[in-house]
Design a protein around this motif. Sequence first.
Motif, short mmCIF file in Angstrom:
data_model
loop_
_atom_site.label_atom_id
_atom_site.label_comp_id
_atom_site.label_asym_id
_atom_site.label_seq_id
_atom_site.Cartn_x
_atom_site.Cartn_y
_atom_site.Cartn_z
N ASP A 63 36.13 -11.83 -13.10
CA ASP A 63 35.89 -10.61 -12.12
C ASP A 63 37.17 -10.38 -11.56
N GLU A 64 37.44 -9.38 -11.03
CA GLU A 64 38.49 -8.80 -10.01
C GLU A 64 38.24 -9.18 -8.59
N VAL A 65 38.82 -9.90 -7.92
CA VAL A 65 38.83 -10.39 -6.73
C VAL A 65 40.03 -10.26 -5.74
N LEU A 66 39.58 -10.58 -4.42
CA LEU A 66 40.62 -10.63 -3.42
C LEU A 66 40.41 -12.05 -2.92
N VAL A 67 41.78 -12.66 -2.76
CA VAL A 67 42.00 -14.09 -2.24
C VAL A 67 42.79 -14.18 -1.10
N SER A 68 41.87 -14.77 0.00
CA SER A 68 42.69 -14.97 1.25
C SER A 68 43.25 -16.46 1.23
N ILE A 69 44.31 -16.47 2.00
CA ILE A 69 44.93 -17.83 1.70
C ILE A 69 44.93 -18.26 3.32
N PHE A 70 44.62 -19.32 3.68
CA PHE A 70 44.80 -19.91 4.99
C PHE A 70 45.63 -21.29 4.75
N VAL A 71 46.87 -21.41 5.19
CA VAL A 71 47.68 -22.83 4.96
C VAL A 71 47.38 -23.72 6.18
N GLY A 72 46.67 -25.00 5.76
CA GLY A 72 46.61 -25.98 6.72
C GLY A 72 47.85 -25.98 7.70
N PRO A 73 47.89 -26.48 9.00
CA PRO A 73 46.54 -26.61 9.65
C PRO A 73 45.97 -25.28 10.53
N LYS A 74 46.45 -24.17 9.98
CA LYS A 74 46.19 -23.00 10.54
C LYS A 74 44.74 -22.38 9.88
N SER A 75 43.69 -23.27 9.82
CA SER A 75 42.59 -22.53 9.04
C SER A 75 41.49 -23.43 9.91
N TYR A 76 40.12 -22.95 9.35
CA TYR A 76 39.01 -23.59 9.93
C TYR A 76 38.90 -25.14 9.98
N THR A 77 39.32 -25.60 8.85
CA THR A 77 39.16 -27.16 8.41
C THR A 77 40.38 -27.89 8.93
N ARG A 78 41.45 -26.90 9.25
CA ARG A 78 42.69 -27.49 9.27
C ARG A 78 43.43 -27.97 7.98
N GLU A 79 42.53 -27.80 7.01
CA GLU A 79 43.30 -28.00 5.61
C GLU A 79 43.70 -26.88 5.01
N ASN A 80 44.09 -26.93 3.66
CA ASN A 80 44.43 -25.46 2.87
C ASN A 80 43.13 -24.95 2.71
N VAL A 81 43.04 -23.67 3.22
CA VAL A 81 41.68 -23.07 2.73
C VAL A 81 41.82 -21.79 1.93
N VAL A 82 41.06 -21.50 0.96
CA VAL A 82 41.15 -20.15 0.29
C VAL A 82 39.59 -19.59 0.12
N GLU A 83 39.75 -18.46 0.26
CA GLU A 83 38.04 -17.75 0.26
C GLU A 83 38.80 -16.60 -0.72
N ILE A 84 37.78 -16.65 -1.75
CA ILE A 84 37.64 -15.60 -2.76
C ILE A 84 36.65 -14.56 -2.59
N SER A 85 36.98 -13.40 -2.32
CA SER A 85 35.75 -12.45 -2.45
C SER A 85 35.73 -11.90 -3.75
N CYS A 86 34.58 -12.06 -4.36
CA CYS A 86 34.10 -11.54 -5.71
C CYS A 86 33.11 -10.51 -5.51
N HIS A 87 32.51 -10.06 -6.67
CA HIS A 87 31.50 -9.07 -6.74
C HIS A 87 30.40 -10.19 -6.64
N GLY A 88 29.27 -9.65 -5.95
CA GLY A 88 27.81 -10.43 -5.47
C GLY A 88 27.12 -10.70 -6.41
N SER A 89 27.48 -10.79 -7.94
CA SER A 89 26.42 -11.24 -8.83
C SER A 89 26.25 -12.70 -8.93
N ALA A 90 25.16 -13.20 -8.86
CA ALA A 90 24.85 -14.55 -8.93
C ALA A 90 25.37 -15.16 -9.97
#
Length: 456
Positions: A63-90
């Motif tokens: 898929d083609e995606v958008l990837v958001s990067i949060f380097v710890g500790p500046k994230s929700y969990t304070r760990e490295n966090v990545v969010e991959i937004s992909c197309h919503g097909s199961a």
Amino acid sequence: MNQQETIVALATPSGTGAIGIIRLSGPEAITISNSVFKGKDLTKQPSHTIHFGSIADGELVLDEVLVSIFVGPKSYTRENVVEISCHGSAYIIESIIKLLIKKGARSAKAGEFTLRAFLNGQLDLSQAEAVADLIASNSKASQQVALNQLRGGFSSQLQGLRDQLVQFASLIELELDFAEEDVEFANRDQLKKLIYEINKVIGSLIRSFELGNAIKQGVNTVIAGRPNAGKSTLLNALLNEERAIVSHIPGTTRDTIEEVLNIQGVNFRLIDTAGIREATDAVEQIGVARTMEKISQSALLIYVFDADVISNEELQQDIASLQKPGINMLMVANKIDLLDQTAKLTHLQAQGLPNFITVSAKQKLHIDELKSKIYTTAIKDQLTGDETMVTNIRHLEALQKTEESLIRVLNGIDSVTSDFLSMDIKQALYYLGEITGVVTTDDLLEHIFSKFCIGK
Ligand code: GDP
């Protein structure tokens, strides 16, 4: 709980949607994502940036995606966090998650992202619980109460008082070391003062639970009255639609019907019940028994009567049988359209009743006034949106136990020896700590976070 592992889960609801967001958290979140990402080198990108590219399994592009990067500790969990937004097909979502697992991530357990946020000090326990409440909130009031708790709410208040109590506990511990010399390091009067102060805060938090819980769950409201009083018609008027069956035959509302009505941001769960009267047939008998049961479980009772036909005796009889301690009652005289203007209700003593309102359900007269009255009867004061309220039964229990231990401290303060006093204070500290999570056990954490959805 191994925080060295990198976890992955779908953060958006499962099923088909425009987009799906897959979230990773842990030390390898960025490197694992990078290993399947065609585009920039993600490991070299600064925190809080978004990158376009594709996800590929070897040569096979998924898929083609958008990837958001949060380097710890500046994230929700304070760990490295990545969010991959992909197309919503199961199918796409499942393929990407499988690929990430193949590359070293593991499936997150329910609530594990928030659990990590708690373990890494991003949130205290009551705030973590507020995250779950916020996700589940379905009205303005429940959303505000949860948001308030997420922002610190009463836990910061309790934490300050707990810190002061810890100081006393350590002074009393010190007395134990000098037991032979009979000294008092902890000023008993100051300790009493502090305990009174804590109990005042705790007492008001305990009292807030009833309303807090009602706001979270919706206020259980029963509409009851004799057959043909107009309960179903009133329910329809309140909901502004034709839901309950209206008929001329007494007792048609055989079972209970539940509908949610939102008044000024608070949800009221309205329960229309079968008529209250001596039931003749079996089906109806069940309905009547259920009415009484529903009334005993409700926070608000709307008693509807036909102002045109009811006698004073019947009215008094009904009120006597319905009034229960702890239940707010609102009396609604219905069918005022049938009453002669001048003779309006003069034949009834109803006007002397507290919390009384006249309406016509059929002609929709005074329905807005009735809504305001429902709100003020249940909520009393207007909600400002920033009140601290306990909505969680776990917190309520911990507060009650804290209060009990503090009362034991007070009772013994002038008579028992330092070691007993110390024990009671420690008990109180333990229960107070349970609320914010200073004191936790694995069982407790398991219990709380297992109720979250996966991906939160
Ligand atoms: P329930 O048995 O208490 O649920 O009563 P219903 O809602 O089924 O109403 C019984 C009858 O009273 C129906 O014929 C309604 O149309 C009528 N009714 C209900 N409310 C009013 C009202 O405000 N005015 C008049 N005139 N009739 C009403």
